[in-house]
Scaffold this motif. Sequence first.
Motif, PDB file in Angstrom:
ATOM      1  N   PHE A  47       0.824  -1.210   0.000  1.00  0.00           N
ATOM      2  CA  PHE A  47       0.000   0.000   0.000  1.00  0.00           C
ATOM      3  C   PHE A  47       0.860   1.263   0.000  1.00  0.00           C
ATOM      4  CE2 PHE A  47      -1.815   3.404   2.665  1.00  0.00           C
ATOM      5  CZ  PHE A  47      -2.848   3.805   1.827  1.00  0.00           C
ATOM      6  N   THR A  48       1.742   1.385   1.014  1.00  0.00           N
ATOM      7  CA  THR A  48       2.468   2.641   1.194  1.00  0.00           C
ATOM      8  C   THR A  48       3.416   2.934   0.033  1.00  0.00           C
ATOM      9  OG1 THR A  48       4.109   1.459   2.528  1.00  0.00           O
ATOM     10  CG2 THR A  48       2.347   2.601   3.712  1.00  0.00           C
ATOM     11  N   HIS A  49       4.172   1.949  -0.397  1.00  0.00           N
ATOM     12  CA  HIS A  49       5.183   2.216  -1.411  1.00  0.00           C
ATOM     13  C   HIS A  49       4.577   2.295  -2.813  1.00  0.00           C
ATOM     14  CE1 HIS A  49       7.566   1.215   2.053  1.00  0.00           C
ATOM     15  NE2 HIS A  49       8.654   1.605   1.431  1.00  0.00           N
ATOM     16  N   THR A  50       3.457   1.628  -3.030  1.00  0.00           N
ATOM     17  CA  THR A  50       2.738   1.832  -4.294  1.00  0.00           C
ATOM     18  C   THR A  50       2.183   3.247  -4.365  1.00  0.00           C
ATOM     19  OG1 THR A  50       2.141  -0.508  -4.384  1.00  0.00           O
ATOM     20  CG2 THR A  50       0.855   1.002  -5.751  1.00  0.00           C
ATOM     21  N   PHE A  51       1.647   3.723  -3.248  1.00  0.00           N
ATOM     22  CA  PHE A  51       1.165   5.101  -3.180  1.00  0.00           C
ATOM     23  C   PHE A  51       2.306   6.079  -3.435  1.00  0.00           C
ATOM     24  CE2 PHE A  51       0.481   8.929  -0.558  1.00  0.00           C
ATOM     25  CZ  PHE A  51      -0.694   9.406  -1.135  1.00  0.00           C
ATOM     26  N   ILE A  52       3.466   5.823  -2.829  1.00  0.00           N
ATOM     27  CA  ILE A  52       4.629   6.688  -3.026  1.00  0.00           C
ATOM     28  C   ILE A  52       5.044   6.697  -4.494  1.00  0.00           C
ATOM     29  CG2 ILE A  52       7.111   6.862  -2.538  1.00  0.00           C
ATOM     30  CD1 ILE A  52       6.459   5.941   0.325  1.00  0.00           C
ATOM     31  N   LEU A  53       4.958   5.555  -5.166  1.00  0.00           N
ATOM     32  CA  LEU A  53       5.334   5.473  -6.580  1.00  0.00           C
ATOM     33  C   LEU A  53       4.402   6.331  -7.447  1.00  0.00           C
ATOM     34  CD1 LEU A  53       7.411   4.077  -8.400  1.00  0.00           C
ATOM     35  CD2 LEU A  53       5.742   2.240  -8.754  1.00  0.00           C
ATOM     36  N   TRP A  54       3.109   6.316  -7.149  1.00  0.00           N
ATOM     37  CA  TRP A  54       2.171   7.174  -7.868  1.00  0.00           C
ATOM     38  C   TRP A  54       2.493   8.650  -7.655  1.00  0.00           C
ATOM     39  CZ3 TRP A  54      -1.632   6.512 -11.423  1.00  0.00           C
ATOM     40  CH2 TRP A  54      -2.028   5.200 -11.695  1.00  0.00           C
ATOM     41  N   ILE A  55       2.770   9.011  -6.408  1.00  0.00           N
ATOM     42  CA  ILE A  55       3.120  10.409  -6.105  1.00  0.00           C
ATOM     43  C   ILE A  55       4.389  10.811  -6.840  1.00  0.00           C
ATOM     44  CG2 ILE A  55       3.856  11.978  -4.266  1.00  0.00           C
ATOM     45  CD1 ILE A  55       0.874  11.414  -4.260  1.00  0.00           C
ATOM     46  N   ALA A  56       5.359   9.889  -6.927  1.00  0.00           N
ATOM     47  CA  ALA A  56       6.607  10.183  -7.639  1.00  0.00           C
ATOM     48  C   ALA A  56       6.332  10.506  -9.105  1.00  0.00           C
ATOM     49  CB  ALA A  56       7.563   8.998  -7.523  1.00  0.00           C
ATOM     50  N   GLY A  57       5.496   9.687  -9.745  1.00  0.00           N
ATOM     51  CA  GLY A  57       5.180   9.921 -11.151  1.00  0.00           C
ATOM     52  C   GLY A  57       4.480  11.250 -11.376  1.00  0.00           C
ATOM     53  N   LEU A  58       3.504  11.571 -10.529  1.00  0.00           N
ATOM     54  CA  LEU A  58       2.781  12.844 -10.662  1.00  0.00           C
ATOM     55  C   LEU A  58       3.689  14.031 -10.385  1.00  0.00           C
ATOM     56  CD1 LEU A  58      -0.533  11.765  -8.902  1.00  0.00           C
ATOM     57  CD2 LEU A  58      -0.248  12.281 -11.332  1.00  0.00           C
ATOM     58  N   THR A  59       4.589  13.878  -9.416  1.00  0.00           N
ATOM     59  CA  THR A  59       5.532  14.958  -9.096  1.00  0.00           C
ATOM     60  C   THR A  59       6.442  15.244 -10.275  1.00  0.00           C
ATOM     61  OG1 THR A  59       5.511  14.320  -6.753  1.00  0.00           O
ATOM     62  CG2 THR A  59       7.335  15.694  -7.496  1.00  0.00           C
ATOM     63  N   MET A  60       6.993  14.188 -10.868  1.00  0.00           N
ATOM     64  CA  MET A  60       7.868  14.362 -12.030  1.00  0.00           C
ATOM     65  C   MET A  60       7.128  15.053 -13.171  1.00  0.00           C
ATOM     66  SD  MET A  60      10.235  10.939 -12.356  1.00  0.00           S
ATOM     67  CE  MET A  60       8.947   9.716 -12.115  1.00  0.00           C
ATOM     68  N   PHE A  61       5.929  14.577 -13.465  1.00  0.00           N
ATOM     69  CA  PHE A  61       5.195  15.056 -14.636  1.00  0.00           C
ATOM     70  C   PHE A  61       4.780  16.517 -14.487  1.00  0.00           C
ATOM     71  CE2 PHE A  61       1.192  15.493 -17.061  1.00  0.00           C
ATOM     72  CZ  PHE A  61       1.702  15.281 -18.333  1.00  0.00           C
ATOM     73  N   PHE A  62       4.121  16.849 -13.378  1.00  0.00           N
ATOM     74  CA  PHE A  62       3.626  18.219 -13.215  1.00  0.00           C
ATOM     75  C   PHE A  62       4.768  19.200 -12.973  1.00  0.00           C
ATOM     76  CE2 PHE A  62      -0.351  15.934 -12.485  1.00  0.00           C
ATOM     77  CZ  PHE A  62      -1.213  16.695 -13.267  1.00  0.00           C
ATOM     78  N   GLY A  63       5.832  18.746 -12.323  1.00  0.00           N
ATOM     79  CA  GLY A  63       6.984  19.613 -12.121  1.00  0.00           C
ATOM     80  C   GLY A  63       7.634  20.014 -13.435  1.00  0.00           C
ATOM     81  N   VAL A  64       7.831  19.050 -14.325  1.00  0.00           N
ATOM     82  CA  VAL A  64       8.484  19.369 -15.596  1.00  0.00           C
ATOM     83  C   VAL A  64       7.568  20.185 -16.497  1.00  0.00           C
ATOM     84  CG1 VAL A  64       7.834  17.382 -17.052  1.00  0.00           C
ATOM     85  CG2 VAL A  64      10.124  18.373 -17.231  1.00  0.00           C
ATOM     86  N   LEU A  65       6.263  20.003 -16.398  1.00  0.00           N
ATOM     87  CA  LEU A  65       5.346  20.861 -17.163  1.00  0.00           C
ATOM     88  C   LEU A  65       5.493  22.319 -16.749  1.00  0.00           C
ATOM     89  CD1 LEU A  65       1.968  18.896 -17.459  1.00  0.00           C
ATOM     90  CD2 LEU A  65       3.773  19.172 -19.162  1.00  0.00           C
ATOM     91  N   GLY A  66       5.644  22.553 -15.450  1.00  0.00           N
ATOM     92  CA  GLY A  66       5.873  23.913 -14.973  1.00  0.00           C
ATOM     93  C   GLY A  66       7.151  24.494 -15.529  1.00  0.00           C
ATOM     94  N   ALA A  67       8.204  23.672 -15.598  1.00  0.00           N
ATOM     95  CA  ALA A  67       9.490  24.153 -16.115  1.00  0.00           C
ATOM     96  C   ALA A  67       9.399  24.486 -17.598  1.00  0.00           C
ATOM     97  CB  ALA A  67      10.562  23.095 -15.875  1.00  0.00           C
ATOM     98  N   VAL A  68       8.728  23.647 -18.356  1.00  0.00           N
ATOM     99  CA  VAL A  68       8.611  23.863 -19.796  1.00  0.00           C
ATOM    100  C   VAL A  68       7.843  25.145 -20.102  1.00  0.00           C
ATOM    101  CG1 VAL A  68       7.523  22.961 -21.897  1.00  0.00           C
ATOM    102  CG2 VAL A  68       8.838  21.435 -20.413  1.00  0.00           C
ATOM    103  N   SER A  69       6.889  25.494 -19.250  1.00  0.00           N
ATOM    104  CA  SER A  69       6.035  26.657 -19.513  1.00  0.00           C
ATOM    105  C   SER A  69       6.677  27.993 -19.128  1.00  0.00           C
ATOM    106  CB  SER A  69       4.710  26.510 -18.756  1.00  0.00           C
ATOM    107  OG  SER A  69       4.924  26.576 -17.351  1.00  0.00           O
TER     108      SER A  69
END
Length: 493
Positions: free
Chosen positions: A270-292
């Motif tokens: 449960f915990t580490h699967t949740f952390i993996l999802w958060i990692a993916g969303l963090t990477m994606f939305f963070g880089v979108l901010g940088a590109v813009s």
Amino acid sequence: MNNMLIIPVILPFAIGATLILFANYRKVQRFISLLASIAILASALFLAYDAYTNGITTLEFGNWNAPFGIVFVSDLFSTFMVLLSAIIGLICLLFAFYTIHPEREKFYFYPFYFFLLTGVNGAFLTGDLFNLFVFFEVMLLSSYALIVIGGTGYQLRESFKYAAINVFASILFLVGVAYLYGITGTLNMAHLAVRIGEMEQTGALQVVAMIFFIVFAMKGALFPLYFWLPRSYYGPPAAIAALFGGLLTKVGIYAIIRTFTLIFTNDPGFTHTFILWIAGLTMFFGVLGAVSQFDFKRILSYHIISQVGYMVMGLGLYTRAAIAGAVFYIAHHIIVKTALFLFAGATQKVTGTTDIKQMGGLLKTHPWLAWLFLICALSLAGIPPLSGFFSKFPLILESLVIESYGIAFVALLVGLLTLFSMIKIFVYAFWGKQAHTDEQASISVTKLLLPIVPLVMLTIALGVAAEPVFTYSLAVADQLLNPEIYIQSVLGE
């Protein structure tokens, strides 16, 4: 030898307190600060070497045995982080000598600088959750002061937001500590691992685990709690922004990795699967901010968000190679991100702006600045043979091995978008027609580049010597994934 553990904490605290007495004496402050930073680095090197050769060492204060007394623990992970902290502390201090305004130096810049390092190093070395909270507060109170030095309206406005979110996180931290103590009757990390391992009912522990994850995610700027970071890190001078961007968020990431490999390991499904999802969303939305973005410092600030996602990705995958990759990536990112923020400061020194649309032609007038920046930019994007490639490679490879194809795709996409945004900076700021005046073109940045060059050399060295560095990272991962080694070192047989 055990008493050496206190030096990275007590030395910056003592120096910070001493420097308060010399607030009006710039040269004295600089001399003492430089000597102290070198001494901290020497002690960090010793602790890292000792942890690698002799194993885990503990220091029990007042001869109170754990879990009843305060304990410091030097294992491979904690000493590695202290060493990185010491390197960045020295580099940013040298850059500050050339860039911090004299009036800012009089407003206790150096004392708060060392108080911040006290909190950072204490957070890495403590073996007690409540003392982790205490050192977080020491670090944050110092960062509040450093972030407003200069007193511009923008700094004051954004520092209020920064303080508000961290005060809320601190309150939530205390709530988590209270709940955890109520459930287990202890706050010593090793003892918590034992107590939790013996418990049959784990439902309440999952709630507490999520409370701590939210706290550390706020401090580490993970999705969706990263909104405070880009604007807060834009306002301070380059030396402070580099120290914050390279180091502060990694304290939160360190706390997540430490607690979710030692304490909250009862239900990794449960915990580490949740952390993996958060990692993916963090990477994606963070880089979108940088590109813009089209501001040098704001692009780098958003990349802090996207890059911490890679570190948490290694924890979410929760394998030996993945955690080793995360450790390697932490070292790479601390070094490269600090260098990039310092490059932003050097570029602003010449052009008077951080808006890349108003720049151009720096490659012609300041070629060393341009090419050294490009090395770090390519390293951040993960281009071989630099450290960024060899720290991302095990993370992506391991995600493919365990068939986590979604996170592998996100990691590769984020790497591509990172390359795009960093090349955008190079094209706008360094390539093309000269946008700055001839007077600005004559401004020398040689002194500003001197502290940055060691960081550029380090990112090259970490890539060239990737095999021994990754071997060390695997040793760190082995300790993290075998918490009984940590427990026995702290509590005894």
